[in-house]
Structures are given as structure tokens and as C-alpha cells.
Design a protein around this motif. Sequence first.
Motif, PDB file in Angstrom:
ATOM      1  N   LYS A 143       0.884  -1.155   0.000  1.00 46.97           N
ATOM      2  CA  LYS A 143       0.000   0.000   0.000  1.00 46.97           C
ATOM      3  C   LYS A 143       0.921   1.203   0.000  1.00 46.97           C
ATOM      4  O   LYS A 143       1.697   1.403   0.945  1.00 46.97           O
ATOM      5  N   VAL A 159       6.923   0.543   0.812  1.00 45.33           N
ATOM      6  CA  VAL A 159       7.707  -0.669   1.030  1.00 45.33           C
ATOM      7  C   VAL A 159       6.984  -1.849   0.398  1.00 45.33           C
ATOM      8  O   VAL A 159       5.789  -2.037   0.616  1.00 45.33           O
ATOM      9  N   THR A 216       6.158  -5.290   0.686  1.00 46.71           N
ATOM     10  CA  THR A 216       6.177  -6.113   1.906  1.00 46.71           C
ATOM     11  C   THR A 216       6.591  -7.551   1.646  1.00 46.71           C
ATOM     12  O   THR A 216       6.842  -8.281   2.594  1.00 46.71           O
ATOM     13  N   TYR A 241      10.301  -7.271   2.045  1.00 47.72           N
ATOM     14  CA  TYR A 241      10.693  -5.943   2.541  1.00 47.72           C
ATOM     15  C   TYR A 241      11.702  -5.241   1.634  1.00 47.72           C
ATOM     16  O   TYR A 241      12.916  -5.389   1.767  1.00 47.72           O
ATOM     17  N   ARG A 288      12.325  -1.317   0.150  1.00 55.03           N
ATOM     18  CA  ARG A 288      11.901   0.083   0.172  1.00 55.03           C
ATOM     19  C   ARG A 288      12.012   0.659  -1.228  1.00 55.03           C
ATOM     20  O   ARG A 288      12.927   0.332  -1.966  1.00 55.03           O
ATOM     21  N   ILE A 305       5.921 -12.882   3.313  1.00 60.68           N
ATOM     22  CA  ILE A 305       6.245 -11.598   3.931  1.00 60.68           C
ATOM     23  C   ILE A 305       7.648 -11.656   4.549  1.00 60.68           C
ATOM     24  O   ILE A 305       8.471 -10.777   4.344  1.00 60.68           O
ATOM     25  N   LEU A 306       7.883 -12.743   5.290  1.00 66.09           N
ATOM     26  CA  LEU A 306       9.183 -12.859   5.952  1.00 66.09           C
ATOM     27  C   LEU A 306      10.232 -13.435   5.011  1.00 66.09           C
ATOM     28  O   LEU A 306      11.410 -13.518   5.368  1.00 66.09           O
ATOM     29  N   GLY A 363       1.548  -2.687   4.571  1.00 63.84           N
ATOM     30  CA  GLY A 363       2.862  -2.063   4.508  1.00 63.84           C
ATOM     31  C   GLY A 363       2.856  -0.552   4.503  1.00 63.84           C
ATOM     32  O   GLY A 363       3.902   0.061   4.322  1.00 63.84           O
ATOM     33  N   ALA A 420       5.200   0.855   7.087  1.00 59.00           N
ATOM     34  CA  ALA A 420       6.611   0.717   6.729  1.00 59.00           C
ATOM     35  C   ALA A 420       7.049   1.865   5.835  1.00 59.00           C
ATOM     36  O   ALA A 420       8.123   2.437   6.006  1.00 59.00           O
ATOM     37  N   GLY A 424      12.271   4.979   8.391  1.00 61.41           N
ATOM     38  CA  GLY A 424      12.233   3.769   7.588  1.00 61.41           C
ATOM     39  C   GLY A 424      13.578   3.262   7.115  1.00 61.41           C
ATOM     40  O   GLY A 424      13.899   2.092   7.313  1.00 61.41           O
ATOM     41  N   TRP A 435      15.864   1.570  10.324  1.00 61.55           N
ATOM     42  CA  TRP A 435      15.686   0.432  11.217  1.00 61.55           C
ATOM     43  C   TRP A 435      15.698  -0.899  10.472  1.00 61.55           C
ATOM     44  O   TRP A 435      15.712  -0.939   9.239  1.00 61.55           O
ATOM     45  N   SER A 494      10.260  -3.291   9.675  1.00 60.86           N
ATOM     46  CA  SER A 494       9.145  -2.348   9.673  1.00 60.86           C
ATOM     47  C   SER A 494       8.094  -2.820  10.672  1.00 60.86           C
ATOM     48  O   SER A 494       8.079  -3.995  11.047  1.00 60.86           O
ATOM     49  N   GLN A 498       4.973  -3.454  10.261  1.00 61.01           N
ATOM     50  CA  GLN A 498       4.173  -4.532   9.686  1.00 61.01           C
ATOM     51  C   GLN A 498       4.937  -5.847   9.726  1.00 61.01           C
ATOM     52  O   GLN A 498       4.380  -6.910   9.976  1.00 61.01           O
ATOM     53  N   LYS A 499       6.250  -5.760   9.499  1.00 66.03           N
ATOM     54  CA  LYS A 499       7.047  -6.981   9.515  1.00 66.03           C
ATOM     55  C   LYS A 499       7.191  -7.497  10.942  1.00 66.03           C
ATOM     56  O   LYS A 499       7.112  -8.709  11.196  1.00 66.03           O
TER      57      LYS A 499
END
Lengths: 428, 751, 206
Positions: free
Chosen positions: A321, A338, A340, A343, A345, B398-399, C37, C40, C46, C49, C52, C54-55
Motif C-alpha cells: 500500500k 515498502v 512487503t 521488505y 523500500r 512476507i518474511l 505495509g 513501513a 524507515g 531500522w 518495519s 508490519q514486519k
Amino acid sequence: MSPSIATNQTILVVGGGISGMTAALEAAECGKQVILVERNATLGGRTALMNRYFPKMCHPTCGLEINLRRLKGNRNVRVMTMAEVSSVTGQRGDYTVTLKLAPRYVNANCTACGDCAAAVDAEISNPYEYGLSKTRVAYLPHAMAYPMHYVLDPSIIGTADAGKAKAACKYDAIDLDMQTETVELKVGAIVWATGWKPYDAAKIQPYGYDRFANVITSLEFERLADPHGPTGGKLLRPSDGKEAKNIAFIQCAGSRDENHLRHCSRICCMATLKQTHYVREAYGESGKSTVYYIDIRVIDRLEDFYQKVQQDATVSFVKSKVAKIVEGKDGNPVLHGVDTEGYHRYATAHDLVVLAVGMEPETNGIKLPEDMLLDSSGFIESSQDEGMFGAGAATSPLDVNRSVQSATAAALRAIQVVHKTAAAEGAK
Amino acid sequence: MADEIQMKTAAYICSGCGLGDKLDIAQLGKIAQKEGKMALVREHAFLCNSAGVQMIRDDIEKEGVTHVCIAACSRRAKTEAFHFPTVAMTRANLREGVIWVVAEGSDHDEVRQEMADDYVRMGCAELKKMKLPQGNPNTTRLKSILVVGGGMSGLTAAFEAAESGYEVVIVEKQARLGGWANKLWKRVPFKAPYADPQDTGVAGLAARVSSHPRIRVHLNSTVAETSGAPGRFTVKVAQESGAVTEEAVGAIVQATGFTTYDIAKLPELGGGQANVVDQAGLEALAQTANGGVLKRADGKEVKSVVFLQCAGQRDESGKHLAYCSGHCCATSIKQAMYFKDANPDTDTVVMYTDLRVPGMGEDFYRSAQRKGVIFTKGKASGVEAVGSSCKVNFKDLILDEDTSLDADLVVLATGQVPSAGVDLDAWNKVVSEAEGGSEAAKQNKSELQKTSILNLTYRQGPDMPQFKYGFADSHFICFPYETRRTGIYAAGPVRRPMDMLQATEDATGAALKAIQAVENASLGRAAHPRSGDLSFPIVRLEGCTQCKRCTVECPFGAIDEDERRFPVFNEQRCRRCGTCMGACPVRVISFENYSVDTVGNQLKAVEIPDEFSEKPRVLILACENDAYPALDMAGLSRTVYSAFVRIIPVRCLGSVNTIWITDALNSGYDGVMMMGCKKGDDYQCHFVKGSELASYRMSKIGDTLTGMGLEPERVSSYEVAITDNERVAKFINDYVAQLVEMGPSPMKGFG
Amino acid sequence: MSDSNKQAIAHYRNNFLKEVEDHVEDGEWVRMCMQCGVCAGSCPFGPHWEHSPQKIFMMIRAGKREEVLSSDSMWMCTSCYNCIVRCPRKLPITHIMHGLAHYAHRLGIAPKGQPTREIARLFWVNLARTGRVNELKFSLAMYFKDGFVQGIKNALAMQGIGIGLMKARRLNPMELLGGHKCKDKDGIHKMIAKAREIEERKQKFV
């Protein structure tokens, strides 16, 4: 010819978009008397302002043409445009409806010859182009308008243009003395096919729809892609009229968001996938679409459409989002956020951003009869007395196909009401 | 009857909307009178106003006019004014078709006038071959409705139709009504607040249906044979006992539902393991638990459960279902709530790639999260049995890591497979092989027949044609109920994958369409898309050569064959597209107001200039659904195209008989353009197969052209969408330029 | 490993989510995250770190206790509230992040030497002593937290600002000698002790 007096055997359909037309026609083709009222100057609703339908990439006006032909050939439906429901009293089987008819200033003599439009000078923002272009104050809503009559914008009254338009008309079709009228009808059942409106994108502050010229809504993008639209079908961005080749699509713009719309608007994922086709068609390999999403909600059989788009190397998907948009150099919107999945950016510049804006009920902000039951987003569930029904996108965020299904079902529910009213009266 | 009345023709020529300024109206009148042989010719300055309309109405009432040619605007314009239901009518399109598209200026006066002259000639010529359709005389009065399938969709369709005043017969193969819904513990909520699973309500609905005075139910029964047409179907209902009863019905709703995708086909996800079930299996456990804690088949209480979404669905490998079944995300959420509601400490994980809960489903999703259901975006790679529990190996998206989860129970969210009966593509192949004498094919045919649901006695096969992935759906976005078997409507998951809410909505709509079908049949008129059309195909059997083209090509399976292989037309099944008329090599099929002659006469009425005139003539046969409106809109936007074309609208390109093309070329036209809707997978033809058949026929016309000594380019085909007003003008101008380059047709002067 | 940490592990076994829900401020909201996200992307820290928000929430649901509690992410939060404002599920993300930081600190497994954590600790120590913040001592404590030599370097680097602050009477060198304090210092100490007692009680895992 048309029924001059409505009775409690008559079905009133409110809204002349695809759902309202469907509900009216399906009931009429079962032999029922129907009055179809539309607030705008033409039938067709929002779908008439779409470029293509998913998944076939076919043209909304094609279905509109068939529906208009059905309408022209069916004397059971009486159409009233520029008509708004101002009150409903009574109950199932016996409603009294008050309609407010706004003046068109053009009567049925109009042959759509266009002489009045040629005669006037003043322009208004075109309501059938989401304001992306101007139109004269005497205008035909669009090429598929029904009734095929011109309309004068109320701002013309009292100006020199009014006289010019009237003088130009050879058929005595312009009547500058028309006033707002009030009409009362008796009907047995009411179908509310009042449709939807796009969520106000300016309320999504971080996306800057109100600040950045090159952030537009998905509906505006439909107009840009339409060969009948303001750019002749070219994907030109608003800031400088240059071709937008690198386009970002932001999903859930307003939807699935408790700060805006609680619900998922269902159609936006497919609509965006469809719009990536426009980019593909316009530029081939040299265009680029990026879809920013939370979940791609392409329900049921439409999955293969998604699969095909995924195979298109010019389209990429980012599970994110978007957090915010800032304006970069040359007016390019830069998206921050980001991805997700793992992850990542990003701060990515695009030529144009299309917000897949959510659907909210057109009736939000309008007072409906107290008997109506609405859900938490304002969509119509039913009425307490079971004599009024929602149809199409007035009941839920629906695509065209499901809207038509819903409208067909609503037509039968309305038929049941008038059938039972007739049976009860027969028994008396 | 109309033909008993003396035919009296009249032409009305309008000079409004600039027609009078740009055209010699008096000359048009003369043409109508002398060449068109109209008994009455009148001019009017504003024909569509009340005075003009009254003039025509008076002529009809007082002068006995039976046939009216209106030379004014397009047939799509001013339809309310020019509505004379008691006479045959043609429209010569002088406005959108001539003055709005021919270039401005006196240089073009001559060609503009010639174009208008021809359209008046054509209107008059067509008119003389037309009759006012009287409607199918074989009207039928059966208004009862058969619903095949007694699940949620079938029960809803039956109940809604009965509540609307129609008699209903249900045929259900099981011993009780309710179908899949009987096997559910709860259903997904339909209304706000979308927070908790709800009672299915199926028992109540089944009871209301069973006791309804207008509904009769056959349990343990199947449809052994369906013959007839809308308004007069005869259905043989076979009971398990072998007894057969006959039902006479007017329309049919097929609500035969679905089966679940077999989890045995998913061994990699643990299909076949003791502690791996599908969603249906989980419902069974929930019914057993009856609101208490859920236990596995071995009696162990489930303390941890993982739901794997899209199991065997959204598959790109071609091994499993390619589509998404739409309901499964919400179903898993509901089932996860079974665990959380019974014991909030149960570890409950839903593993998904895209969580698809559209609309208010979002609230249901939130409610599950509130109850503590964990949602993990991940892709399972395998499920292993470890001791008495399961290990789910997956990639956490996600991870971004490969990992695993242990669970007492794994639930696979598999998809819906439609129960739509026989796939007609397979059927037709087997039938033609069987007719060729293959014993294996004959065996196959009878095996296939056993899987049929409707057992239609139709020439084109025993069930509805299927669409993608075996669903009995229509292809239309705007007209979702349009199946290719008139009067038979599909409802519920047999049509497309769907949840219960949608299925009930869908069934209500299908009930309406069935009602509409019986009402139309009783009035002898067509169903969608030519709804209300009273014309119907009339065949002159004495000329028929039993070639079977009409019976094979009819997109709606409306034509059967009798034992002598003559076609048997079932007018109530017919959609009036005219594909049979286009197919017939001996031209024995016609409609009262649309025939080989109505079009043939028009194209022959055009005055063909000689080869030295430098005025080519091009015939355009344009589909009235999309191409003709596009041409109209070219006029509306004043897009200029060549004045050398003469346009005739046709019901569908499928109705184009090749005689029109050879006639046109023989009479000296330089070229013929065919404009129709898109064909292929994403076809836009309103009669499904019309444009495709036309394209096939045209691919064969090359030989005929060569035989006539003509270049194959003299006939060209175009796919035109309704929005193509600009493109269509370009097509015309390019084609005319191409013909000018080719030089005049060598046939000129021989016609 | 601290006792409280051992107790927590023993009590919750593999259910870290439950542990967070029970012991972290607004922890019950973690389950409501839908992994969009937006937090994040919205955080001004952002790029700095490790994980995030969400993570972090996903890691909590996946039971990654060690990684979460030793993460530096929640120590970076500056309470700008961008994430809260934009979160489509209205999660009080800022509060959850602070709650997690606090919980990790209490369990004694927060990252050692993490600068924002250190500043918070020094701030608290400074404040708790007199009930008022002594800016001068707080600044010096910060300069010298990594040793004497580094402290001198830091002080020299910052001297311009220090002189400026003094000229503006925002920094008083006399503060080094005790400095200002609140009226009822003992009362403050009692209050802090009571609060600590309540917190201690919360930390029990039985």
C-alpha cells in the motif's frame, strides 16, 4: 402508447444506468408496467462513461445499444430523465412517489441536429467527461444519449446564448420558460438502482490527488483511454499533455480502509488489470505499468485474465500500500513505500498515477425513505416492508455482470409485489 | 391477415435537419413515385413532429396505407415518433447516412444526391418485399417452470417463481431437498454486521418449498428426456425405482450445482492423509461437533489447524483448476471461526496468497482477526504426516523464508467443479465418428449420454453448450443469463463458481428469465436480444435439399431434423438472427420482414454508374448491432466517408447469404464490405456464432470470385466495434481508394 | 537470561502472539494487521531500522520472539504518528512499538548500546533523580556515554551549540552544581516507586 397513469400495478425503477435499465426491461418483458426515472439528462449511467469492460475488452456502449433497442421496442416502459425522487410515502403495494423534474429547456421536438450547440459560445466543464474537457452550454451528453435530445445547462438562462440557441433551432424545440415541475405517481413496488459514485480521492491526503496534476482516478483514466474521450483515446497526462508511458496503478484507493471506505470495492483489481491493457495497446513493449496492491482480488473465472497480465513483461506487481506521493521533477509523481514481500523500500517516479478509487453508494448524502435498510457503508440491503429493493451497485460494489444479475433478481422481487397486490385486489 | 389486405405503399420524405438544403427533395419524391412505384409520396419539412406523424397516421387510417417508407433519419433515431405497429416500415437513412457523412460543398452535390437517390430506391425496393410480421401462429400456453436441482439455487429459483404466480416442478436426484447446503454446519453471513457464521436456512426454505401450493417435487429423480421448446417442453422424469412420469413445462432452470475438486488429486498437499480434509470434510466434522470443540476422525480434539487456500486452484500448470472459486477464502474464514468460537485457544492459521473477500467480506475478515485467526501470506509446498499430526512446509512470503508449521488438522480449500452435463464439443466429435460407423464412438456416445443432465432431444446435443472450464454460462457481460438454449437458464455454481449469497441472487434472476421465456412464447415472439420480434423463420420445404447446414449452424439449436432429414423449425427456440437464412444454399428460409429478397431487392435497386464514370459502387452489409450504430455515430460526429458506398443493415453477419454478394458483383458493384462483430474467444457477436460463420463462408467465396473473373479483394470483411466511428470511416475510405486503384469491376454493364 | 524472560518463555511456550497480547500495550491489535505495509513506507526512520512495524507484527504472529524483542526498530520510533494516521486498520502502531520496546526492556533483552534506547535510559535516570530534567547533566551524560575521550570529542564538536544555548539562557553552567528540582522530590520518588511496583506485578507470568 405509454401508460399515462401509473397504478399500484406499476413498478418504479429509480436510476437509468445498466442496473436500472436491466431491472426495467426485464420486468417490462415479463409484461409489467414500468416507470424508469433518471436524474441525469440521459440513460446509460456510469457504464456509458467507461471505455471497455473486463474481461472481454468489449465496449459498454454495445450492451447499451441493445438495451436501448429493447427499450425503444417496448411500450411497457416509460422513461423520465432529469427526474429525481423527492419523497416516498405509503407502503408495499401502494406507494405515492413525488418526483422533481428539472428543466431540460429542450422538448421532444429536438432532432439532435446540433444547430443550438453551434450557435452558443459559453462553455462549461463537461459533466460526462469528469470535467476533463469543456462542452458548450447547449450540448448532447454523448453519442449514445437517450433520449437523443440536446440539453441546455441552467447557466445559459438569462444570457445572450439562450436567445442564440433558441433562434438557431428550426424546430421549436427550445423552451426557455421550462420550470422545475413536481409530479406524483402511484406505484406498487420500487427498485432502487441508484448506483455508485467514486470515492472522493482528494480525501486520501498522502496521494495528493488535489495537489498533483498527474495523479488521476481510474474513472478519469477510462475517459483518457476512450477514443470518444477528451484526448481521443491517447494516454496524455494532465500536467503537460505528454504521453504517459510509465504508469502506476494504486489499488485500494479509499477501499479496505477504515479511514475511508470499510469495504473492498471488488471491481478495482480487475479494472486495473484491464487498464494495463490500455497501456499495452498504446505502447506495446515501450509502455510500463506497475500495480501496487494489498491482495489481487480477481474472483472466480476471471483468474485467467490476471494470469495473462502477469505474463506481460511490461506489467509488474508490487505488494504494497503506497505510503505517500510527492511531486518530483517534471511533474513526475514519486511513490514512496515498502514492498512487503521480503521488505524492499522504494521511491519510484512514474509519468502518471492512476488511483483505483473505491465505490461508494451514490445515495450517500441523499436522504432515502426511512424504511430502507442500509449496511455500514450505506449500501441498500432491503426495505422493512419488503416493497422496495436495491439493484446493482446500489446494493454492493458490483461489476457489470453481477449488477445485471442483481437487477434481474430485483425485477422479480418487484413483480412479486405487484402480483400479490393484484391477487389481493382480485380477491376483494 | 396482412396479405389478405391490399398492399398500399407510401413514401414520406423529410426536408428537415438540413436535408432540404443539401438534397433535391423533389427529385427524391419523383424517384419514390416513378422508380419506387410508391402509391403515395409526401414531403414534409419536419416529419417527426406531431403534424408530420399525424399525417402518416391519417394515411394509414384513412388511405389504407399498409407499407411505409420513411426517408429521413436513421432507423435508430426518432423511434418514438415513427412508431406505426400496424404497418410494414422501412427507413431510408438520408441524414446520418448521407448529408452528415458526405463532404461539404457543392463539389460533392452530385454524389450526395446520387447517394440519397439510391437510399430512397433501396427503401422502396425493400418495402415491396416486406410483410408485417404476424407472430408465430404456433403459440403455446404452458407457463409452468421446471427446476432441475433441489439445492440452494434450485430451491430459491423454484420458490421465487412460485411466489410470482407460476407453477413449478422440481427434480432432485437425492432423497431430500437441500443439496450441499445440507452438509454445511453454518454459512457465511449475508448481512451486516458480517461478524459470525449464520444458519444456512436451508431447512426452512426446503420446508416452504415442500408445502408451497404451486410447487411439486420429484425426489430421487433425474431428467430422462427433454423435448420440445419454450412454452411446450415435455420432460420425462425418471425415478430411482424406474418409474417414469411426464411433465409438461414452459421453461427450465438448470441449477445442478457443483462437486468439489477431488483432494486425492492433491497428494503433495496431503490429499489422502488421515488428518487432511477438504472444506466439505471440515463441515462434516463441524456438524458432528454440533457447536462443541471440533475433533478429528480419530477422535482427537483439534488444537491447531491450518487452512491452505487455493488448493488445486488458480493453477497455471494445467494439472488442476485454472480458476479461483471465489467463495473459499470466506468459507475458510467461517470455518476458522468454528474453531475459535468453540475454543479460542485453538491455533488457527489461514494461509493464502491473495485473500479474496470482496465487498463486505472485508468485515468478515476483520471479525476473524478479532477472534484471533492468524492470516499468513504464504505458499505451501507440501504437507507431511508426522506422527499423529501434520507438518505444513511453506514459504512465508512476507518474511521471505522457507519454514513450516505443525498442525493437528489441515484443511484444503479446493474449488468448485460444475455439474453441467455433457460437453457438446466432445459430444459432436463422438457423434460424427459414430455416424461414420465407429463402434468405439458409438460406445463413447452412450457413455457420454449417461452423464447428461437434461437429455435434450435436440439435434445439437443433449445439454447446454458449455463455456470456459465446463461452466454452463453465457459469454455476455451485459446479458449474463443468455444461454444458447432458449428457455433454459442456468443458475448457481453450475454457471460460474460462486458462494451461497450469489447463488440465491442468481437463482432469483434465472427464475425471472424463465418466466419471461414462457410469457414470450405464449405471445409468439422472440426472446433476447430481439425481444418482442414477431417475425420467425419460414421454410419452403419443397425446395429444401436436406443439406443440414441450417440445423448444424443454428447457434441456438433451434432446428431439428425429421426422419427424412428435413429441417424442423422450433420457432420458440429461435432467436431470429437469420443464421439459417444465411446458411441455406437454396434460399428457402426467410422471415416476413427480412429475407433474401428484401436485401436482394435493395442492392439491385441501386443505380450502378458505368465503368467510365469514375464512380465506383461499394455495397456494405453492416451488422445492425454494432457496425450500423458505429456508422450512425460517424454521422453524428460528422466524420466524412466516401459517397460511393451503399449500406444495408443486416440482423447479423451470420444471416448474410452469399447470393447477395454474387448478385452485387454480377450487377456491377466494384466491391463488397462486410462489417460485423468480433469473433473468436472474446466474441462480441450477439448471436454467438454469426460473425464466425460469416467469416468461414467468406473464406470460401474466393473460388466463386475467381470463377467470375474477379479479384478476391472485391469482397472484404471487417470486425467493427460500436465505438469505431472513426475507424469505420477510414476502412471505407481506404477500401474505396483500393478499388479505384484496382479499376472498375469487369462485370459492369453485364448486370 | 533474566528471570522474567525465563518465566515468560516458560509460560507462553510457542505462543508469542498471546504473550504480546497479554503484556504489551495495545498488543491485542497485532492480530488485526493485514500486511499492507503503509506503516513501513510512512515511517520517517524507515531507511534506518531493521524491521518495519508490519514486519514486526508478522514476526510476532510467526513466533519469532528473540528477533522481535531484540530488534532495534521499536527504539527508533519518534512518535510522529504517520503510521497511525494512515493505517487502514486503525492499529495504534506507535503505541504498540513503544509497548514492545518497553516490554523488551523490562525483560532485559532489548539491544544493548542502541543509541535511542540509551538516550531514553539516561533521560529517565536524569529525570527520576530530581523530578526535573537537568539539561546540562543530561547532555554531558550523553557525550560521555561511550567513554571519556569520545566525550571530550563530542563536547568539542557541540560547543558552538552549547555556547549558543547559554547565550539564549537555555543552558545554565551552574546547573552542574545540583541544579533545579521540583518541590516535593520525595513525593516524586514515592510515586515512581509505586509505579514500578505495579509494573513489577504485571510482569509476573502466572
